[in-house]
Design an enzyme around this catalytic site. Structure first.
Site, PDB file in Angstrom:
ATOM      1  N   GLU A 111      -0.125   5.649   6.010  1.00  0.00           N
ATOM      2  CA  GLU A 111      -0.567   4.743   4.944  1.00  0.00           C
ATOM      3  C   GLU A 111      -0.721   3.328   5.481  1.00  0.00           C
ATOM      4  O   GLU A 111       0.063   2.897   6.325  1.00  0.00           O
ATOM      5  CB  GLU A 111       0.471   4.776   3.811  1.00  0.00           C
ATOM      6  CG  GLU A 111       0.045   4.029   2.569  1.00  0.00           C
ATOM      7  CD  GLU A 111       1.052   4.181   1.416  1.00  0.00           C
ATOM      8  OE1 GLU A 111       1.401   5.330   1.072  1.00  0.00           O
ATOM      9  OE2 GLU A 111       1.499   3.160   0.889  1.00  0.00           O
ATOM     10  N   ASP A 113      -1.269  -0.474   3.868  1.00  0.00           N
ATOM     11  CA  ASP A 113      -1.160  -1.122   2.549  1.00  0.00           C
ATOM     12  C   ASP A 113      -1.441  -2.611   2.505  1.00  0.00           C
ATOM     13  O   ASP A 113      -0.908  -3.351   3.339  1.00  0.00           O
ATOM     14  CB  ASP A 113       0.305  -1.082   2.068  1.00  0.00           C
ATOM     15  CG  ASP A 113       0.763   0.273   1.664  1.00  0.00           C
ATOM     16  OD1 ASP A 113      -0.046   1.049   1.192  1.00  0.00           O
ATOM     17  OD2 ASP A 113       1.979   0.523   1.829  1.00  0.00           O
ATOM     18  N   GLU A 115      -0.594  -5.189  -0.629  1.00  0.00           N
ATOM     19  CA  GLU A 115      -0.054  -5.287  -1.988  1.00  0.00           C
ATOM     20  C   GLU A 115       0.028  -6.761  -2.371  1.00  0.00           C
ATOM     21  O   GLU A 115       0.644  -7.550  -1.655  1.00  0.00           O
ATOM     22  CB  GLU A 115       1.335  -4.652  -2.065  1.00  0.00           C
ATOM     23  CG  GLU A 115       1.283  -3.135  -1.977  1.00  0.00           C
ATOM     24  CD  GLU A 115       2.641  -2.488  -2.126  1.00  0.00           C
ATOM     25  OE1 GLU A 115       2.788  -1.564  -2.936  1.00  0.00           O
ATOM     26  OE2 GLU A 115       3.568  -2.937  -1.422  1.00  0.00           O
TER      27      GLU A 115
END
Ligand code: NAG
Length: 298
Positions: A111, A113, A115
């Site tokens: 993953e 990311d 955010e």
């Protein structure tokens, strides 16, 4: 040749030279390309909380006290350049999280990311990035941005090839995660990922560590998106390699590492805007994770 045609000729050579030079510049393919939502994406949940404008060239995600919402790419990909233009929730966004990430979404998942942690009106957003490889994460970086991400669209992108995962804000690299397989660290290479984005309530941790709660009287919270271009090697969900491996622009020499100019910009971001870097967290990690040797900025 008369003067007029010499002039034309000079201009032509000039244009060709310009094209040749700009084509070889590392940043050129990182510019946003305007593609409507439906070509590459579909809603994942709470379909009625996504609004479409201008034929899907622009969309808005809505969070209210009933639900947030999210969308995902139709295809899955092994390597490429993945970008989106986002305008974050304006005003009082405390407690909200807007995420843009790639994930293989399986047990030992990979993953990548972004955010964006909202804040009270006038207080700065935090951009948290993370990388999971083979199900292992705990690699958070946190920075403030050098602009207000709620005022205008900015592009957020990931360049992922066999050599590195680079995170960009507009054209500025904010993080590089090098392939450190030689140091015993897994690197994502054989699990295709989809691209996801979502807006949800996370007031148990997002703002000042959960101290600031979502003010539902300010709902709905709205994040806006455009430029849904995807430039990756599409592969079926359980493919183990990409058919065009080594042949695409992101595999080329100039994208195997950042160039000197990009490292200077990365170092500017790191020295001025870093809030947290797991590689320097001696409390959490008594011994520095091996890949941190390559978590560098110059
Ligand atoms: C919110 O604002 C406070 C006060 O300026 C700051 O300490 C914090 O880092 C900001 N961002 C988040 C997401 O908590």
């Amino acid at each position: 040749m008369d003067m007029a045609s010499t002039g034309t000729w000079t201009v032509c050579v000039g244009v060709l030279l310009f094209l040749a030079i700009s084509g070889s510049m590392a940043v050129a393919p990182l510019k946003p390309v305007h593609v409507p939502f439906h070509r590459n994406y579909m809603p994942t949940w709470a379909f009625d909380h996504i609004n479409y404008f201008n034929g899907g060239n622009e969309i808005q995600l809505k969070l209210d006290k009933y639900t947030g919402t999210g969308f995902q790419s139709k295809g899955s990909y092994l390597f490429g350049h993945f970008s989106m233009q986002i305008k974050m929730v304006p005003g009082d966004s405390a407690g909200t999280v807007t995420a843009f990430y790639l994930s293989s979404n399986n047990a030992e998942h990979d993953e990548i990311d972004f955010e964006f942690l909202g804040n009270r009106t006038g207080q700065p957003y935090i951009l948290q990035t993370n990388v999971f490889t083979g199900g292992k994460g705990n690699r958070e970086h946190r920075i403030y941005l050098w602009f207000d991400p709620t005022k205008d669209y900015h592009s957020y992108s990931v360049l992922w090839n066999m050599y590195m995962i680079a995170f960009f804000v507009d054209d500025i690299p904010i993080r590089v995660f090098k392939n450190s397989k030689d140091l015993g660290i897994k690197f994502p290479f054989d699990q295709p990922m989809k691209i996801y984005s979502s807006l949800w309530n996370a007031d148990d941790w997002a703002t000042r560590g959960g101290l600031e709660k979502t003010d539902w009287s300010k709902a709905p919270f709205i994040a806006a998106y455009k430029s849904f271009h995807i430039d990756g090697c599409q592969a079926s969900v359980d493919a183990k390699f990409c058919a065009t491996q080594g042949m695409k622009w992101w595999d080329k020499k100039e994208f195997q590492d950042l160039d000197a100019y990009q490292y200077r910009r990365l170092s500017w971001v790191r020295s001025k805007y870093t809030i947290y870097n797991y590689c320097t967290d001696r409390v959490r990690f008594a011994t520095m994770p091996a890949e941190c040797k390559r978590d560098r900025d110059a």
